[in-house]
Design a protein around this motif. Structure first.
Motif, mmCIF file in Angstrom:
data_model
loop_
_atom_site.group_PDB
_atom_site.id
_atom_site.type_symbol
_atom_site.label_atom_id
_atom_site.label_comp_id
_atom_site.label_asym_id
_atom_site.label_seq_id
_atom_site.Cartn_x
_atom_site.Cartn_y
_atom_site.Cartn_z
ATOM 1 N N ASN A 167 0.835 -1.195 0.000
ATOM 2 C CA ASN A 167 0.000 0.000 0.000
ATOM 3 C C ASN A 167 0.873 1.250 0.000
ATOM 4 O OD1 ASN A 167 0.886 0.367 2.686
ATOM 5 N ND2 ASN A 167 -0.841 -0.829 3.478
ATOM 6 N N GLY A 168 0.221 2.420 0.005
ATOM 7 C CA GLY A 168 0.970 3.665 -0.065
ATOM 8 C C GLY A 168 1.900 3.874 1.105
ATOM 9 N N ARG A 169 1.447 3.497 2.322
ATOM 10 C CA ARG A 169 2.295 3.668 3.497
ATOM 11 C C ARG A 169 3.509 2.763 3.432
ATOM 12 N NH1 ARG A 169 -0.740 3.214 9.094
ATOM 13 N NH2 ARG A 169 -1.784 4.993 8.100
ATOM 14 N N GLN A 170 3.335 1.547 2.993
ATOM 15 C CA GLN A 170 4.470 0.623 2.878
ATOM 16 C C GLN A 170 5.443 1.069 1.800
ATOM 17 O OE1 GLN A 170 2.091 -2.886 2.183
ATOM 18 N NE2 GLN A 170 2.402 -3.645 4.281
ATOM 19 N N THR A 171 4.928 1.589 0.703
ATOM 20 C CA THR A 171 5.800 2.086 -0.361
ATOM 21 C C THR A 171 6.631 3.260 0.130
ATOM 22 O OG1 THR A 171 4.220 1.386 -2.050
ATOM 23 C CG2 THR A 171 5.853 3.034 -2.690
ATOM 24 N N PHE A 172 5.989 4.140 0.901
ATOM 25 C CA PHE A 172 6.722 5.286 1.433
ATOM 26 C C PHE A 172 7.806 4.834 2.401
ATOM 27 C CE2 PHE A 172 7.314 8.537 4.704
ATOM 28 C CZ PHE A 172 7.662 9.621 3.920
ATOM 29 N N ARG A 173 7.473 3.886 3.281
ATOM 30 C CA ARG A 173 8.427 3.460 4.304
ATOM 31 C C ARG A 173 9.571 2.642 3.718
ATOM 32 N NH1 ARG A 173 5.181 0.813 7.052
ATOM 33 N NH2 ARG A 173 5.878 -1.329 6.692
ATOM 34 N N LYS A 174 9.288 1.816 2.750
ATOM 35 C CA LYS A 174 10.300 0.909 2.217
ATOM 36 C C LYS A 174 11.073 1.476 1.033
ATOM 37 C CE LYS A 174 9.367 -2.582 4.956
ATOM 38 N NZ LYS A 174 10.371 -3.098 5.928
ATOM 39 N N LEU A 175 10.503 2.419 0.327
ATOM 40 C CA LEU A 175 11.146 2.906 -0.900
ATOM 41 C C LEU A 175 11.389 4.410 -0.880
ATOM 42 C CD1 LEU A 175 12.154 2.462 -3.800
ATOM 43 C CD2 LEU A 175 9.777 2.736 -4.577
ATOM 44 N N THR A 176 10.330 5.184 -0.725
ATOM 45 C CA THR A 176 10.455 6.633 -0.879
ATOM 46 C C THR A 176 11.324 7.246 0.215
ATOM 47 O OG1 THR A 176 8.239 6.657 -1.835
ATOM 48 C CG2 THR A 176 9.177 8.771 -1.171
ATOM 49 N N LEU A 177 11.051 6.897 1.473
ATOM 50 C CA LEU A 177 11.800 7.487 2.578
ATOM 51 C C LEU A 177 13.285 7.120 2.549
ATOM 52 C CD1 LEU A 177 11.773 9.201 5.120
ATOM 53 C CD2 LEU A 177 11.140 7.160 6.425
ATOM 54 N N PRO A 178 13.660 5.832 2.387
ATOM 55 C CA PRO A 178 15.102 5.524 2.312
ATOM 56 C C PRO A 178 15.803 6.210 1.148
ATOM 57 C CG PRO A 178 13.832 3.526 2.717
ATOM 58 C CD PRO A 178 12.837 4.596 2.386
ATOM 59 N N THR A 179 15.104 6.378 0.029
ATOM 60 C CA THR A 179 15.709 7.052 -1.117
ATOM 61 C C THR A 179 15.927 8.537 -0.847
ATOM 62 O OG1 THR A 179 14.623 5.482 -2.614
ATOM 63 C CG2 THR A 179 15.472 7.510 -3.582
ATOM 64 N N ALA A 180 14.974 9.157 -0.154
ATOM 65 C CA ALA A 180 15.059 10.602 0.092
ATOM 66 C C ALA A 180 15.939 10.951 1.282
ATOM 67 C CB ALA A 180 13.657 11.170 0.307
ATOM 68 N N MET A 181 16.242 9.984 2.166
ATOM 69 C CA MET A 181 16.951 10.302 3.402
ATOM 70 C C MET A 181 18.320 10.952 3.173
ATOM 71 S SD MET A 181 16.688 10.450 6.601
ATOM 72 C CE MET A 181 15.195 9.479 6.832
ATOM 73 N N PRO A 182 19.172 10.462 2.258
ATOM 74 C CA PRO A 182 20.465 11.146 2.039
ATOM 75 C C PRO A 182 20.293 12.595 1.591
ATOM 76 C CG PRO A 182 20.492 8.962 1.051
ATOM 77 C CD PRO A 182 19.074 9.235 1.444
ATOM 78 N N TYR A 183 19.278 12.867 0.788
ATOM 79 C CA TYR A 183 19.030 14.233 0.343
ATOM 80 C C TYR A 183 18.566 15.107 1.507
ATOM 81 C CZ TYR A 183 19.294 12.249 -4.341
ATOM 82 O OH TYR A 183 19.717 11.611 -5.488
ATOM 83 N N LEU A 184 17.747 14.529 2.389
ATOM 84 C CA LEU A 184 17.310 15.268 3.572
ATOM 85 C C LEU A 184 18.499 15.623 4.453
ATOM 86 C CD1 LEU A 184 15.324 16.334 5.690
ATOM 87 C CD2 LEU A 184 15.008 13.964 6.464
ATOM 88 N N LEU A 185 19.396 14.674 4.679
ATOM 89 C CA LEU A 185 20.560 14.938 5.529
ATOM 90 C C LEU A 185 21.463 16.001 4.917
ATOM 91 C CD1 LEU A 185 21.383 11.260 6.569
ATOM 92 C CD2 LEU A 185 20.304 13.033 7.968
ATOM 93 N N THR A 186 21.612 15.965 3.596
ATOM 94 C CA THR A 186 22.393 17.007 2.924
ATOM 95 C C THR A 186 21.741 18.373 3.103
ATOM 96 O OG1 THR A 186 23.210 15.440 1.272
ATOM 97 C CG2 THR A 186 23.313 17.777 0.710
ATOM 98 N N GLY A 187 20.427 18.420 2.949
ATOM 99 C CA GLY A 187 19.731 19.678 3.133
ATOM 100 C C GLY A 187 19.856 20.230 4.542
ATOM 101 N N VAL A 188 19.768 19.341 5.548
ATOM 102 C CA VAL A 188 19.888 19.777 6.937
ATOM 103 C C VAL A 188 21.305 20.261 7.218
ATOM 104 C CG1 VAL A 188 19.815 19.004 9.334
ATOM 105 C CG2 VAL A 188 18.024 18.308 7.754
ATOM 106 N N ARG A 189 22.313 19.596 6.643
ATOM 107 C CA ARG A 189 23.691 20.028 6.861
ATOM 108 C C ARG A 189 23.913 21.435 6.294
ATOM 109 N NH1 ARG A 189 26.284 16.706 3.860
ATOM 110 N NH2 ARG A 189 26.236 14.975 5.324
ATOM 111 N N ILE A 190 23.408 21.676 5.105
ATOM 112 C CA ILE A 190 23.533 23.005 4.514
ATOM 113 C C ILE A 190 22.743 24.022 5.331
ATOM 114 C CG2 ILE A 190 23.053 24.402 2.468
ATOM 115 C CD1 ILE A 190 23.397 21.837 0.808
ATOM 116 N N ALA A 191 21.545 23.635 5.742
ATOM 117 C CA ALA A 191 20.674 24.546 6.477
ATOM 118 C C ALA A 191 21.249 24.918 7.834
ATOM 119 C CB ALA A 191 19.290 23.917 6.649
ATOM 120 N N SER A 192 21.994 24.007 8.459
ATOM 121 C CA SER A 192 22.544 24.306 9.785
ATOM 122 C C SER A 192 23.501 25.498 9.732
ATOM 123 C CB SER A 192 23.260 23.071 10.343
ATOM 124 O OG SER A 192 24.390 22.728 9.550
#
Length: 260
Positions: A167-192
């Motif tokens: 379902n949509g929640r499982q797709t987000f947890r297993k695919l979308t979130l792990p894929t986006a996590m490195p980009y999120l960490l990069t954004g937070v590092r720049i933002a800090s």
């Protein structure tokens, strides 16, 4: 060599290299100010700065805590808002089309123009305007990086999960979130870093006298350059502390990934 070992060496290199460069710059600084005495008068020696920090250390720490708090509050608020806006933009094309011009306009608005307006709106006797400025500065890189990360999932991967009746929640947890996590960490590092810079610059233009920005300006103008540089050093320490925290966060998030 395993992936984890390679990551360990990369992290060590990122720590050792700046330390070595910093020591070299400190040596050049001492050479120019104390040995050959060729430095401009606005650049005092490290010994003079250390003396002022030792004398006024308590006051500097109090002001640094105020600036650091403003930066952290702005970073947290900007990050949460950036993640939310990026998720909506990735989900709804209409929202993406509406918010994209606003993000582009917000990115080019100078801090010096926003600070007086926000101080007037939120009250010149509070720190709210500075926190909002830091939040705006943090919001933009988080939004841009998270949105890019959310769009990195490939259709074949989504189709595969759909074939397994995810379902949509499982797709987000297993695919979308792990894929986006490195980009999120990069954004937070720049933002800090941007949050600290923005909070510091916002202190130059009105508002309460507390914080690092106002003393830097006042002491530099009054000729107390060593004390002004002591405050600059405190601002650098805040930026480094937040940068190291983002590196620690990245390590905590990625350490459980399987190595090869």
């Amino acid at each position: 060599m395993t992936l984890r070992q390679a990551q360990g060496k990369a992290v060590a290199g990122r720590i050792v290299a700046p330390v070595v460069v910093g020591l070299l710059l400190l040596g050049v600084w001492v050479l120019l100010t104390d040995v050959v005495r060729l430095a401009p008068t606005m650049i005092p020696s490290p010994a003079a700065i250390a003396g002022q920090v030792g004398e006024f250390g308590g006051v500097i720490v109090e002001d640094a805590l105020i600036t650091g708090t403003n930066a952290v509050i702005g970073l947290a608020g900007g990050t949460l808002l950036g993640i939310t806006a990026a998720a909506l933009a990735a989900r709804f094309r209409l929202f993406d089309g509406m918010v994209a011009p606003l993000i582009a306009a917000l990115a080019v608005v100078p801090i010096v123009a926003l600070t007086p307006i926000l101080n007037t709106m939120l009250g010149a006797s509070t720190q709210s305007g500075r926190q909002v400025i830091a939040g705006i500065a943090a919001f933009i890189p988080v939004f841009v990086n998270v949105l890019r990360g959310l769009r990195q999932t490939r259709p074949v991967h989504r189709d595969l999960l759909r074939a397994y009746a995810a379902n949509g929640r499982q797709t987000f947890r297993k695919l979308t979130l792990p894929t986006a996590m490195p980009y999120l960490l990069t954004g937070v590092r720049i933002a800090s870093s941007l949050a600290v810079i923005s909070a510091l610059v916002a202190e130059y233009f009105g508002g309460p006298a507390e914080g690092l920005g106002t003393p830097i300006v006042s002491y530099a103008k009054s000729g107390k350059t060593a004390l002004a540089w002591g405050y600059v050093g405190a601002a650098i320490a805040i930026g480094l502390a937040l940068f190291l925290l983002t590196m620690l966060l990245e390590w905590l998030v990625t350490r459980h990934r399987p190595s090869t």
